[in-house]
Design a protein around this motif. Structure first.
Motif, PDB file in Angstrom:
ATOM      1  N   ALA A 198       0.854  -1.195   0.000  1.00  0.00           N
ATOM      2  CA  ALA A 198       0.000   0.000   0.000  1.00  0.00           C
ATOM      3  C   ALA A 198       0.886   1.240   0.000  1.00  0.00           C
ATOM      4  CB  ALA A 198      -0.910   0.006   1.224  1.00  0.00           C
ATOM      5  N   PHE A 199       0.330   2.350  -0.469  1.00  0.00           N
ATOM      6  CA  PHE A 199       1.040   3.624  -0.434  1.00  0.00           C
ATOM      7  C   PHE A 199       0.226   4.625   0.360  1.00  0.00           C
ATOM      8  CE2 PHE A 199       4.304   6.469  -1.440  1.00  0.00           C
ATOM      9  CZ  PHE A 199       3.795   7.667  -1.872  1.00  0.00           C
ATOM     10  N   PHE A 200       0.853   5.174   1.393  1.00  0.00           N
ATOM     11  CA  PHE A 200       0.236   6.075   2.372  1.00  0.00           C
ATOM     12  C   PHE A 200       0.807   7.468   2.116  1.00  0.00           C
ATOM     13  CE2 PHE A 200      -1.864   6.461   6.518  1.00  0.00           C
ATOM     14  CZ  PHE A 200      -1.192   7.484   7.165  1.00  0.00           C
ATOM     15  N   TRP A 201      -0.088   8.427   1.838  1.00  0.00           N
ATOM     16  CA  TRP A 201       0.405   9.775   1.526  1.00  0.00           C
ATOM     17  C   TRP A 201      -0.537  10.797   2.137  1.00  0.00           C
ATOM     18  CZ3 TRP A 201      -1.971  13.241  -2.226  1.00  0.00           C
ATOM     19  CH2 TRP A 201      -1.263  14.451  -2.348  1.00  0.00           C
ATOM     20  N   ASN A 202       0.056  11.777   2.804  1.00  0.00           N
ATOM     21  CA  ASN A 202      -0.761  12.872   3.323  1.00  0.00           C
ATOM     22  C   ASN A 202      -1.824  12.365   4.297  1.00  0.00           C
ATOM     23  OD1 ASN A 202      -0.911  15.596   3.283  1.00  0.00           O
ATOM     24  ND2 ASN A 202      -2.393  15.746   1.617  1.00  0.00           N
ATOM     25  N   GLY A 203      -1.464  11.346   5.083  1.00  0.00           N
ATOM     26  CA  GLY A 203      -2.346  10.871   6.155  1.00  0.00           C
ATOM     27  C   GLY A 203      -3.372   9.835   5.744  1.00  0.00           C
ATOM     28  N   THR A 204      -3.334   9.360   4.475  1.00  0.00           N
ATOM     29  CA  THR A 204      -4.308   8.328   4.087  1.00  0.00           C
ATOM     30  C   THR A 204      -3.687   7.355   3.081  1.00  0.00           C
ATOM     31  OG1 THR A 204      -6.575   7.968   3.313  1.00  0.00           O
ATOM     32  CG2 THR A 204      -5.291   9.619   2.141  1.00  0.00           C
ATOM     33  N   VAL A 205      -4.246   6.162   3.057  1.00  0.00           N
ATOM     34  CA  VAL A 205      -3.801   5.170   2.065  1.00  0.00           C
ATOM     35  C   VAL A 205      -4.438   5.540   0.733  1.00  0.00           C
ATOM     36  CG1 VAL A 205      -3.725   2.742   1.424  1.00  0.00           C
ATOM     37  CG2 VAL A 205      -3.632   3.382   3.835  1.00  0.00           C
ATOM     38  N   VAL A 206      -3.623   5.807  -0.271  1.00  0.00           N
ATOM     39  CA  VAL A 206      -4.166   6.269  -1.559  1.00  0.00           C
ATOM     40  C   VAL A 206      -4.203   5.167  -2.614  1.00  0.00           C
ATOM     41  CG1 VAL A 206      -3.579   8.713  -1.222  1.00  0.00           C
ATOM     42  CG2 VAL A 206      -1.896   7.171  -2.255  1.00  0.00           C
ATOM     43  N   LEU A 207      -3.487   4.048  -2.330  1.00  0.00           N
ATOM     44  CA  LEU A 207      -3.573   2.918  -3.271  1.00  0.00           C
ATOM     45  C   LEU A 207      -3.118   1.642  -2.572  1.00  0.00           C
ATOM     46  CD1 LEU A 207      -0.476   2.013  -4.476  1.00  0.00           C
ATOM     47  CD2 LEU A 207      -0.647   4.369  -5.291  1.00  0.00           C
ATOM     48  N   GLY A 208      -3.587   0.522  -3.121  1.00  0.00           N
ATOM     49  CA  GLY A 208      -3.182  -0.764  -2.543  1.00  0.00           C
ATOM     50  C   GLY A 208      -3.238  -1.869  -3.581  1.00  0.00           C
ATOM     51  N   ALA A 209      -2.382  -2.878  -3.377  1.00  0.00           N
ATOM     52  CA  ALA A 209      -2.384  -4.070  -4.227  1.00  0.00           C
ATOM     53  C   ALA A 209      -2.181  -5.279  -3.323  1.00  0.00           C
ATOM     54  CB  ALA A 209      -1.266  -4.004  -5.257  1.00  0.00           C
ATOM     55  N   ILE A 210      -3.062  -6.275  -3.483  1.00  0.00           N
ATOM     56  CA  ILE A 210      -2.947  -7.542  -2.743  1.00  0.00           C
ATOM     57  C   ILE A 210      -2.936  -8.654  -3.781  1.00  0.00           C
ATOM     58  CG2 ILE A 210      -4.097  -9.148  -1.153  1.00  0.00           C
ATOM     59  CD1 ILE A 210      -5.302  -6.654   0.245  1.00  0.00           C
TER      60      ILE A 210
END
Ligand code: LIP
Length: 260
Positions: free
Chosen positions: A105-117
């Motif tokens: 996952a990528f966390f930016w500016n206090g929130t998760v903005v994308l994810g891959a599972i």
């Protein structure tokens, strides 16, 4: 960070999850794998470490300005943060049970903005981008429309991060409320299955951010609801988690959280 920067990371995350999944499968097929225990029921294998190192190398090569928080190599909060579980479901993996996934996952500016599972055994790639929807192998997915506990299948994840008695009580409350309950050892895949409607909810008394970061954005982008995992010190210390079909979230949260 602008739109195209996030889009580049979104495409990169899925490709990397697939490459890391293939690395893990090579070890999975080799049953001579050395397993060491970080704690009771908390194994780590050479596959976890090599997959983690592969992911770290690729991120450093492509996005050197970003930082990483990973189950196996640790890390610290940062504005641009990759949150990585190289193999979620390690106990299954170590025992030769084919239920595990790479979670990025990528966390930016206090929130998760994308994810891959990515589940490399089933060859199922779950992806989501904030505001862009959730997908399974490129097809849109939605959380279920189930609204009645007596019709719902939920997972109650278990670990020794909380007293066994608390887990017993949680499962008892869920069963008494009418839920059908299972526990199959991967929060990431459990959350992916909430996002695509295979199950109707996932709860666990305490999880780490790397177990859930990608799954949370998947569930939210698939129309599901989630508890506020990143409140307080959720990013660094983990937190309680409930994620569910929209019509079930309030009830499941109330049952799971009661007497916690
Ligand atoms: C696992 C989670 C699972 C939880 C386990 C463990 P790991 O992650 O996905 O839901 O119950 O205790 O935390 O350790 O396999 O990456």
């Amino acid at each position: 960070m602008i739109e195209k920067d996030i889009e580049r990371r979104f495409v990169f995350a899925a490709d990397l999850a697939r490459e890391a999944g293939r690395c893990a499968v090579r070890y999975f097929r080799d049953r001579s794998l050395a397993v060491t225990m970080k704690g009771q029921n908390d194994p780590v294998t050479a596959a976890d470490l090599e997959t983690d190192q592969l992911i770290a190398r690729r991120i450093a090569g492509q996005f050197p300005e970003d930082r990483i928080l990973s189950e196996e190599s640790g890390g610290n909060p940062a504005d641009r943060l990759w949150i990585v579980d190289p193999i979620d479901g390690t106990l299954n993996f170590a025992r030769g049970i084919s239920r595990f996934a790479v979670s990025i996952a990528f966390f930016w500016n206090g929130t998760v903005v994308l994810g891959a599972i990515y589940d490399p055994i089933a060859d199922e790639m779950f992806t989501a981008r904030r505001g862009g929807g959730a997908f399974l192998n490129g097809s849109p997915i939605r959380a279920s429309a189930i609204s009645e506990p007596k019709s719902a299948l939920v997972e109650a994840g278990y670990s020794l991060k909380r007293p066994l008695a608390d887990y017993h009580a949680l499962v008892g409350r869920l069963l008494e409320a009418g839920y059908n309950v299972r526990q199959v050892g991967s929060a990431a895949l459990g959350l992916a299955e909430v996002a695509c409607g295979r199950i109707d909810g996932y709860c666990e008394l305490h999880l780490a951010s790397w177990d859930v970061a990608a799954g949370l954005v998947l569930v939210e982008e698939a129309g599901g609801r989630t508890s506020d995992f990143f409140t307080d010190t959720g990013l660094t210390d983990g937190n309680f988690l409930v994620a569910a079909a929209p019509a079930l979230q309030a009830h499941l949260h109330e049952v799971a959280e009661r007497e916690r």
